[in-house]
Motif scaffolding. Structure first.
Motif, PDB file in Angstrom:
ATOM      1  N   PRO A  36     -15.411  67.116  32.475  1.00 28.78           N
ATOM      2  CA  PRO A  36     -15.954  66.131  33.416  1.00 28.78           C
ATOM      3  C   PRO A  36     -16.051  66.703  34.816  1.00 28.78           C
ATOM      4  CG  PRO A  36     -14.030  65.274  32.227  1.00 28.78           C
ATOM      5  CD  PRO A  36     -14.159  66.717  31.893  1.00 28.78           C
ATOM      6  N   PRO A  37     -16.909  66.214  35.645  1.00 23.64           N
ATOM      7  CA  PRO A  37     -17.842  65.117  35.391  1.00 23.64           C
ATOM      8  C   PRO A  37     -19.044  65.582  34.574  1.00 23.64           C
ATOM      9  CG  PRO A  37     -18.106  65.900  37.633  1.00 23.64           C
ATOM     10  CD  PRO A  37     -16.976  66.679  37.038  1.00 23.64           C
ATOM     11  N   ALA A  38     -19.485  64.719  33.655  1.00 21.03           N
ATOM     12  CA  ALA A  38     -20.593  65.057  32.771  1.00 21.03           C
ATOM     13  C   ALA A  38     -21.485  63.837  32.585  1.00 21.03           C
ATOM     14  CB  ALA A  38     -20.063  65.528  31.427  1.00 21.03           C
ATOM     15  N   LEU A  39     -22.748  64.095  32.307  1.00 18.74           N
ATOM     16  CA  LEU A  39     -23.745  63.052  32.069  1.00 18.74           C
ATOM     17  C   LEU A  39     -24.477  63.398  30.786  1.00 18.74           C
ATOM     18  CD1 LEU A  39     -24.652  60.527  33.679  1.00 18.74           C
ATOM     19  CD2 LEU A  39     -26.479  61.911  34.615  1.00 18.74           C
ATOM     20  N   PHE A  40     -24.528  62.450  29.837  1.00 17.89           N
ATOM     21  CA  PHE A  40     -25.191  62.635  28.555  1.00 17.89           C
ATOM     22  C   PHE A  40     -26.389  61.689  28.472  1.00 17.89           C
ATOM     23  CE2 PHE A  40     -20.648  63.251  27.905  1.00 17.89           C
ATOM     24  CZ  PHE A  40     -20.612  64.482  27.265  1.00 17.89           C
ATOM     25  N   LEU A  41     -27.431  62.102  27.765  1.00 18.74           N
ATOM     26  CA  LEU A  41     -28.547  61.211  27.480  1.00 18.74           C
ATOM     27  C   LEU A  41     -28.482  60.830  26.011  1.00 18.74           C
ATOM     28  CD1 LEU A  41     -31.093  59.786  28.489  1.00 18.74           C
ATOM     29  CD2 LEU A  41     -32.390  61.779  27.702  1.00 18.74           C
ATOM     30  N   ARG A  42     -28.247  59.540  25.752  1.00 18.20           N
ATOM     31  CA  ARG A  42     -28.198  59.012  24.385  1.00 18.20           C
ATOM     32  C   ARG A  42     -29.470  58.240  24.094  1.00 18.20           C
ATOM     33  NH1 ARG A  42     -24.343  55.035  23.279  1.00 18.20           N
ATOM     34  NH2 ARG A  42     -24.871  55.403  21.127  1.00 18.20           N
ATOM     35  N   ARG A  43     -29.969  58.378  22.883  1.00 17.45           N
ATOM     36  CA  ARG A  43     -31.095  57.562  22.430  1.00 17.45           C
ATOM     37  C   ARG A  43     -30.510  56.387  21.674  1.00 17.45           C
ATOM     38  NH1 ARG A  43     -30.628  63.087  22.596  1.00 17.45           N
ATOM     39  NH2 ARG A  43     -32.580  64.117  22.985  1.00 17.45           N
ATOM     40  N   THR A  44     -30.786  55.167  22.138  1.00 21.71           N
ATOM     41  CA  THR A  44     -30.170  54.003  21.509  1.00 21.71           C
ATOM     42  C   THR A  44     -31.102  53.295  20.547  1.00 21.71           C
ATOM     43  OG1 THR A  44     -30.776  52.597  23.376  1.00 21.71           O
ATOM     44  CG2 THR A  44     -28.597  53.633  23.430  1.00 21.71           C
ATOM     45  N   ASN A  45     -32.410  53.330  20.790  1.00 19.41           N
ATOM     46  CA  ASN A  45     -33.357  52.706  19.871  1.00 19.41           C
ATOM     47  C   ASN A  45     -34.760  53.204  20.182  1.00 19.41           C
ATOM     48  OD1 ASN A  45     -34.792  50.689  21.725  1.00 19.41           O
ATOM     49  ND2 ASN A  45     -32.649  50.125  22.021  1.00 19.41           N
ATOM     50  N   ALA A  46     -35.660  52.975  19.231  1.00 19.81           N
ATOM     51  CA  ALA A  46     -37.061  53.356  19.422  1.00 19.81           C
ATOM     52  C   ALA A  46     -37.932  52.391  18.635  1.00 19.81           C
ATOM     53  CB  ALA A  46     -37.303  54.784  18.954  1.00 19.81           C
ATOM     54  N   ARG A  47     -39.055  52.055  19.221  1.00 16.02           N
ATOM     55  CA  ARG A  47     -40.040  51.194  18.562  1.00 16.02           C
ATOM     56  C   ARG A  47     -41.408  51.796  18.816  1.00 16.02           C
ATOM     57  NH1 ARG A  47     -36.514  48.630  21.426  1.00 16.02           N
ATOM     58  NH2 ARG A  47     -37.851  48.242  23.194  1.00 16.02           N
ATOM     59  N   ILE A  48     -42.237  51.840  17.785  1.00 13.12           N
ATOM     60  CA  ILE A  48     -43.592  52.365  17.926  1.00 13.12           C
ATOM     61  C   ILE A  48     -44.568  51.277  17.509  1.00 13.12           C
ATOM     62  CG2 ILE A  48     -45.241  54.093  17.124  1.00 13.12           C
ATOM     63  CD1 ILE A  48     -42.876  55.987  16.738  1.00 13.12           C
ATOM     64  N   THR A  49     -45.557  51.038  18.363  1.00 13.76           N
ATOM     65  CA  THR A  49     -46.563  50.027  18.096  1.00 13.76           C
ATOM     66  C   THR A  49     -47.921  50.704  18.058  1.00 13.76           C
ATOM     67  OG1 THR A  49     -45.233  48.467  19.362  1.00 13.76           O
ATOM     68  CG2 THR A  49     -47.494  47.829  18.887  1.00 13.76           C
ATOM     69  N   LYS A  50     -48.665  50.519  16.956  1.00 18.70           N
ATOM     70  CA  LYS A  50     -50.004  51.104  16.885  1.00 18.70           C
ATOM     71  C   LYS A  50     -50.935  50.260  17.740  1.00 18.70           C
ATOM     72  CE  LYS A  50     -53.565  52.861  13.967  1.00 18.70           C
ATOM     73  NZ  LYS A  50     -54.110  53.905  14.718  1.00 18.70           N
ATOM     74  N   ARG A  51     -51.756  50.921  18.488  1.00 12.96           N
ATOM     75  CA  ARG A  51     -52.752  50.271  19.337  1.00 12.96           C
ATOM     76  C   ARG A  51     -54.133  50.728  18.913  1.00 12.96           C
ATOM     77  NH1 ARG A  51     -50.358  46.087  22.025  1.00 12.96           N
ATOM     78  NH2 ARG A  51     -48.388  46.787  22.818  1.00 12.96           N
ATOM     79  N   ALA A  52     -55.144  50.277  19.576  1.00 14.40           N
ATOM     80  CA  ALA A  52     -56.518  50.657  19.256  1.00 14.40           C
ATOM     81  C   ALA A  52     -56.717  52.154  19.446  1.00 14.40           C
ATOM     82  CB  ALA A  52     -57.488  49.891  20.140  1.00 14.40           C
ATOM     83  N   GLY A  53     -57.489  52.738  18.579  1.00 19.58           N
ATOM     84  CA  GLY A  53     -57.759  54.166  18.696  1.00 19.58           C
ATOM     85  C   GLY A  53     -56.604  54.998  18.178  1.00 19.58           C
ATOM     86  N   VAL A  54     -56.415  56.146  18.780  1.00 20.43           N
ATOM     87  CA  VAL A  54     -55.386  57.089  18.307  1.00 20.43           C
ATOM     88  C   VAL A  54     -54.101  57.016  19.119  1.00 20.43           C
ATOM     89  CG1 VAL A  54     -57.096  58.691  17.381  1.00 20.43           C
ATOM     90  CG2 VAL A  54     -56.327  58.946  19.741  1.00 20.43           C
ATOM     91  N   ARG A  55     -54.031  56.110  20.059  1.00 21.36           N
ATOM     92  CA  ARG A  55     -52.855  56.021  20.928  1.00 21.36           C
ATOM     93  C   ARG A  55     -51.834  55.034  20.376  1.00 21.36           C
ATOM     94  NH1 ARG A  55     -54.731  55.170  26.925  1.00 21.36           N
ATOM     95  NH2 ARG A  55     -52.487  55.053  27.079  1.00 21.36           N
ATOM     96  N   PHE A  56     -50.550  55.386  20.583  1.00 21.42           N
ATOM     97  CA  PHE A  56     -49.430  54.550  20.183  1.00 21.42           C
ATOM     98  C   PHE A  56     -48.568  54.280  21.408  1.00 21.42           C
ATOM     99  CE2 PHE A  56     -50.610  56.970  16.500  1.00 21.42           C
ATOM    100  CZ  PHE A  56     -50.454  56.097  15.431  1.00 21.42           C
ATOM    101  N   LEU A  57     -47.998  53.084  21.478  1.00 20.54           N
ATOM    102  CA  LEU A  57     -47.025  52.780  22.522  1.00 20.54           C
ATOM    103  C   LEU A  57     -45.643  53.024  21.940  1.00 20.54           C
ATOM    104  CD1 LEU A  57     -46.327  51.786  25.332  1.00 20.54           C
ATOM    105  CD2 LEU A  57     -46.309  49.459  24.411  1.00 20.54           C
ATOM    106  N   ARG A  58     -44.960  54.015  22.494  1.00 21.49           N
ATOM    107  CA  ARG A  58     -43.610  54.360  22.045  1.00 21.49           C
ATOM    108  C   ARG A  58     -42.627  53.797  23.052  1.00 21.49           C
ATOM    109  NH1 ARG A  58     -41.385  60.454  20.770  1.00 21.49           N
ATOM    110  NH2 ARG A  58     -39.465  59.777  19.790  1.00 21.49           N
TER     111      ARG A  58
END
Length: 149
Positions: A36-58
């Protein structure tokens, strides 16, 4: 520009390093021999929504976890000071994902709490992404030849 979690961690660390001198940044909490001192980046959740065309909202739920020396004095005051710095610095930050100039990412739903003598600074990202398709989806009708057997 390519969006990766490694580049995201590196971008956040580079953005916060000048304001948090002496803090070591890690891209996940599964590091051995952390001091310490230390800072971590945790991923807690993810959601992907398909939209029009080839783009996705992540939509990504992220948690910056800050660990200080347990033997230090006034840990809550130090965590509150770090949370104030994160509040100032994390509304918008530059994402550097390879080639080109940085893209600025906005965070949403920023909040923090202290649980078991550890600071958790949580926020969400909404990132538009696309994926290149290498399959041929349609060919010209002139190239079609019918065979009867």
């Amino acid at each position: 520009m390519t969006f990766t979690m490694e580049a995201l961690s590196s971008s956040i660390a580079g953005h916060l390093a000048p304001e948090l001198p002496g803090v070591t940044f890690y891209d996940n909490p599964a590091q051995q021999g952390v001091k310490p001192p230390a800072l971590f980046l945790r991923r807690t959740n993810a959601r992907i929504t398909k939209r029009a065309g080839v783009r996705f909202l992540r939509r990504l739920g992220l948690d910056l976890v800050c660990v200080l020396d347990f033997h230090g004095l006034s840990m809550d005051d130090r965590y509150t000071k770090i949370a104030d710095i994160l509040d100032e610095m994390m509304e918008v930050f530059p994402y550097i994902g390879g080639e080109g100039s940085p893209a600025f990412l906005r965070t949403y739903e920023r909040r923090w709490d202290i649980v078991d003598d550890v600071l958790h600074y949580k926020f969400d990202l909404k990132v538009w992404v696309s994926r290149e398709e290498d399959a041929v989806l349609m060919q010209s009708i002139e190239s079609y030849t019918e065979e009867v057997s």
